[in-house]
Scaffold this motif. Structure first.
Motif, PDB file in Angstrom:
ATOM      1  N   GLU A  48     -12.160 -31.073  19.930  1.00 28.31           N
ATOM      2  CA  GLU A  48     -11.325 -31.386  21.087  1.00 28.31           C
ATOM      3  C   GLU A  48     -11.508 -32.856  21.468  1.00 28.31           C
ATOM      4  N   PRO A  49     -10.429 -33.626  21.566  1.00 28.57           N
ATOM      5  CA  PRO A  49     -10.573 -35.055  21.891  1.00 28.57           C
ATOM      6  C   PRO A  49     -11.101 -35.278  23.303  1.00 28.57           C
ATOM      7  N   THR A  50     -11.923 -36.301  23.451  1.00 29.46           N
ATOM      8  CA  THR A  50     -12.514 -36.586  24.765  1.00 29.46           C
ATOM      9  C   THR A  50     -11.472 -37.045  25.775  1.00 29.46           C
ATOM     10  N   SER A  51     -10.365 -37.577  25.306  1.00 33.74           N
ATOM     11  CA  SER A  51      -9.318 -38.052  26.218  1.00 33.74           C
ATOM     12  C   SER A  51      -8.495 -36.917  26.822  1.00 33.74           C
ATOM     13  N   LEU A  52      -8.802 -35.682  26.429  1.00 35.52           N
ATOM     14  CA  LEU A  52      -7.980 -34.546  26.861  1.00 35.52           C
ATOM     15  C   LEU A  52      -8.033 -34.324  28.369  1.00 35.52           C
ATOM     16  N   GLU A  53      -9.150 -34.660  28.983  1.00 39.34           N
ATOM     17  CA  GLU A  53      -9.288 -34.432  30.423  1.00 39.34           C
ATOM     18  C   GLU A  53      -8.307 -35.262  31.242  1.00 39.34           C
ATOM     19  N   ASP A  54      -7.774 -36.329  30.658  1.00 39.76           N
ATOM     20  CA  ASP A  54      -6.807 -37.179  31.359  1.00 39.76           C
ATOM     21  C   ASP A  54      -5.371 -36.921  30.913  1.00 39.76           C
ATOM     22  N   MET A  55      -5.156 -35.830  30.134  1.00 44.70           N
ATOM     23  CA  MET A  55      -3.829 -35.571  29.584  1.00 44.70           C
ATOM     24  C   MET A  55      -2.838 -35.175  30.672  1.00 44.70           C
ATOM     25  N   ASP A  56      -1.678 -35.794  30.628  1.00 40.73           N
ATOM     26  CA  ASP A  56      -0.544 -35.396  31.462  1.00 40.73           C
ATOM     27  C   ASP A  56       0.313 -34.466  30.604  1.00 40.73           C
TER      28      ASP A  56
ATOM     29  N   GLY B 247      -1.655 -26.981  18.645  1.00 37.27           N
ATOM     30  CA  GLY B 247      -2.925 -27.508  19.138  1.00 37.27           C
ATOM     31  C   GLY B 247      -3.324 -26.897  20.460  1.00 37.27           C
ATOM     32  N   ILE B 248      -2.363 -26.672  21.342  1.00 36.73           N
ATOM     33  CA  ILE B 248      -2.662 -26.064  22.645  1.00 36.73           C
ATOM     34  C   ILE B 248      -3.282 -24.690  22.465  1.00 36.73           C
ATOM     35  N   LYS B 249      -2.830 -23.947  21.474  1.00 35.61           N
ATOM     36  CA  LYS B 249      -3.364 -22.599  21.242  1.00 35.61           C
ATOM     37  C   LYS B 249      -4.830 -22.634  20.810  1.00 35.61           C
ATOM     38  N   LYS B 250      -5.300 -23.814  20.377  1.00 33.43           N
ATOM     39  CA  LYS B 250      -6.713 -23.948  20.008  1.00 33.43           C
ATOM     40  C   LYS B 250      -7.589 -24.258  21.218  1.00 33.43           C
ATOM     41  N   LEU B 251      -6.974 -24.393  22.391  1.00 36.65           N
ATOM     42  CA  LEU B 251      -7.709 -24.770  23.606  1.00 36.65           C
ATOM     43  C   LEU B 251      -7.980 -23.577  24.525  1.00 36.65           C
ATOM     44  N   SER B 252      -8.030 -22.394  23.958  1.00 42.35           N
ATOM     45  CA  SER B 252      -8.158 -21.185  24.782  1.00 42.35           C
ATOM     46  C   SER B 252      -9.403 -21.198  25.668  1.00 42.35           C
ATOM     47  N   ASP B 253     -10.469 -21.855  25.207  1.00 42.33           N
ATOM     48  CA  ASP B 253     -11.715 -21.893  25.981  1.00 42.33           C
ATOM     49  C   ASP B 253     -11.958 -23.252  26.637  1.00 42.33           C
ATOM     50  N   SER B 254     -10.963 -24.106  26.620  1.00 35.94           N
ATOM     51  CA  SER B 254     -11.143 -25.451  27.154  1.00 35.94           C
ATOM     52  C   SER B 254     -10.809 -25.512  28.646  1.00 35.94           C
ATOM     53  N   PRO B 255     -11.625 -26.213  29.429  1.00 42.08           N
ATOM     54  CA  PRO B 255     -11.308 -26.381  30.854  1.00 42.08           C
ATOM     55  C   PRO B 255     -10.162 -27.365  31.090  1.00 42.08           C
ATOM     56  N   HIS B 256      -9.739 -28.056  30.015  1.00 40.21           N
ATOM     57  CA  HIS B 256      -8.708 -29.088  30.144  1.00 40.21           C
ATOM     58  C   HIS B 256      -7.348 -28.617  29.634  1.00 40.21           C
ATOM     59  N   ARG B 257      -7.208 -27.332  29.347  1.00 41.65           N
ATOM     60  CA  ARG B 257      -5.933 -26.835  28.835  1.00 41.65           C
ATOM     61  C   ARG B 257      -4.868 -26.868  29.937  1.00 41.65           C
ATOM     62  N   PRO B 258      -3.571 -26.788  29.570  1.00 45.06           N
ATOM     63  CA  PRO B 258      -2.503 -26.814  30.582  1.00 45.06           C
ATOM     64  C   PRO B 258      -2.617 -25.619  31.530  1.00 45.06           C
ATOM     65  N   ASN B 259      -1.969 -25.734  32.703  1.00 47.21           N
ATOM     66  CA  ASN B 259      -1.982 -24.600  33.622  1.00 47.21           C
ATOM     67  C   ASN B 259      -1.002 -23.517  33.144  1.00 47.21           C
ATOM     68  N   LYS B 260      -1.011 -22.392  33.816  1.00 43.03           N
ATOM     69  CA  LYS B 260      -0.242 -21.233  33.373  1.00 43.03           C
ATOM     70  C   LYS B 260       1.248 -21.534  33.318  1.00 43.03           C
ATOM     71  N   GLN B 261       1.759 -22.219  34.312  1.00 46.55           N
ATOM     72  CA  GLN B 261       3.183 -22.536  34.353  1.00 46.55           C
ATOM     73  C   GLN B 261       3.587 -23.446  33.197  1.00 46.55           C
ATOM     74  N   GLN B 262       2.732 -24.420  32.909  1.00 42.88           N
ATOM     75  CA  GLN B 262       3.015 -25.333  31.805  1.00 42.88           C
ATOM     76  C   GLN B 262       2.976 -24.603  30.464  1.00 42.88           C
ATOM     77  N   ILE B 263       2.003 -23.708  30.299  1.00 43.96           N
ATOM     78  CA  ILE B 263       1.896 -22.947  29.051  1.00 43.96           C
ATOM     79  C   ILE B 263       3.125 -22.065  28.852  1.00 43.96           C
ATOM     80  N   LEU B 264       3.617 -21.456  29.919  1.00 38.53           N
ATOM     81  CA  LEU B 264       4.818 -20.622  29.816  1.00 38.53           C
ATOM     82  C   LEU B 264       6.031 -21.441  29.381  1.00 38.53           C
ATOM     83  N   LYS B 265       6.103 -22.681  29.860  1.00 39.74           N
ATOM     84  CA  LYS B 265       7.203 -23.568  29.466  1.00 39.74           C
ATOM     85  C   LYS B 265       7.131 -23.869  27.964  1.00 39.74           C
TER      86      LYS B 265
END
Length: 375
Positions: free
Chosen positions: A26-34, A54-72
């Motif tokens: 997981e890239p370190t810059s992910l915490e600042d991702m828009d 790639g997002i599907k690989k972030l299931s355990d990441s605290p920096h993954r998109p929120n639920k609304q964004q994932i649904l989009k």
């Protein structure tokens, strides 16, 4: 191309590399991702499915998109999967129809052949179906017109609206702006032609079978397609990622040298070196998969055009080809390509300005021959 520390492209490219490499950390810059900005970027470049992989690989990441964004993302990628399934089915049906009813063999260029190289065969944004056949040009035009009487005849293909997915049936795979280079490219295509109709490939989930092209042919063909669209309309990261997955399949040193020799002979060496810059610097493709040393200067120009123009130049507001007459498009293309005249004179100066007239004459010839044969 230099990026400042606060440039959003740094985060986007970090994440894109994470998406492309299956075992990447997981890239370190992910915490600042828009994530909304990333979605807009993915939509512009027609790579939403790649980014969602790639997002599907972030299931355990605290920096993954929120639920609304994932649904989009999920909604968009569900549509991409559905379109891929339809394209697979239609490509298989078209292949079978031409072979069983007309005795014509066809292989699929680009689209579905490329999608099968991805880790998920449904993650690539699909377009139309490009089929190259072993039939003579006038014969395949007649067959296509039986299926679609209004099929538009182009320089190297005829459009076919018969299935849900739009189809382009090719007389030859691609072309160059410089007629001498095109002559040599088409000689290469002819030498490879028989081999392209021998590799039947089963599609995922029992969706049928198609004939896919060989890697040695594809390495040259796809570059010619990229180069053509670079000089007409524009290209995006979707086409570059296609080439990334093709190179990732690997090749021997002998195969590499053979490919490079062909690229030099057809005037694509310098452009290929620019593509290698994108492969290495943007996608982090290991050196052993590069065809040659990257040209950083021209590569930065290419990457700048990709970011501005997006998929097939649809987002390039500097030059608009849509809705313009053939003659208006001709002068817009000349003006646009003069920006690249120093590096690519054979395409932009004594290439495309001349070959476009040849294209018009050849299309008129095909229509005339078709009219005579129908009497």
């Amino acid at each position: 191309m230099e990026y400042k520390n606060n440039d959003p492209f740094i985060r986007i490219f970090d994440f894109l590399r994470f998406c492309l490499k299956e075992d990447a950390k997981e890239p370190t810059s992910l915490e600042d991702m828009d994530w909304d900005e990333l979605y807009a970027f993915g939509n512009k470049q027609a790579i939403l499915g790649v980014l969602f992989h790639g997002i599907k690989k972030l299931s355990d990441s605290p920096h993954r998109p929120n639920k609304q964004q994932i649904l989009k993302w999920y909604a968009a990628c569900s549509f991409i999967e559905q379109a891929n399934r339809q394209a697979y089915k239609d490509a298989s049906a078209l292949t079978t129809l031409l072979q069983e009813k007309y005795g014509v063999h066809g292989c699929v260029l680009k689209g579905q052949t490329n999608a099968l190289m991805y880790p998920d065969p449904y993650m690539r944004t699909s377009g139309d179906i490009d089929l190259w056949t072993d039939a003579k040009t006038l014969d395949i035009i007649r067959i296509s017109r039986q299926l679609d009487p209004k099929g538009e005849i182009g320089y190297h293909h005829i459009e076919l609206s018969y299935f849900k997915t739009p189809v382009e049936v090719h007389f030859f795979p691609s072309f160059m702006g410089n007629v001498w280079h095109e002559y040599k490219l088409r000689k290469f295509f002819d030498q490879c032609k028989k081999e392209q109709f021998k590799h039947q490939t089963a599609l995922p989930d029992g969706l049928g079978k198609i004939y896919t092209v060989t890697d040695d042919f594809n390495r040259v063909f796809q570059l010619s397609h990229l180069m053509h669209h670079f000089f007409f309309e524009g290209i995006g990261l979707r086409q570059m990622i296609d080439y990334y997955y093709l190179l990732l399949r690997g090749f021997s040193e002998e195969e590499r040298l053979k490919t490079v020799h062909i690229l030099k002979s057809v005037g694509m060496y310098k452009f290929t070196a620019a593509v290698m810059y994108v492969m290495k610097e943007i996608f982090s493709l290991p050196d052993k998969f590069l065809l040659m040393k990257p040209n950083n200067r021209i590569g930065k120009i290419l990457m700048s055009e990709i970011l501005i123009a997006g998929n097939f130049g649809f987002h390039d507001h500097r030059y608009s080809f849509a809705g313009k007459s053939v003659y208006s498009q001709y002068f817009i293309e000349i003006y646009r390509n003069l920006h690249f005249a120093i590096d690519f004179p054979s395409e932009t100066v004594w290439g495309r300005p001349i070959s476009r007239w040849w294209h018009m004459i050849y299309k008129a010839y095909l229509r005339r021959q078709l009219g005579h044969s129908s009497k």
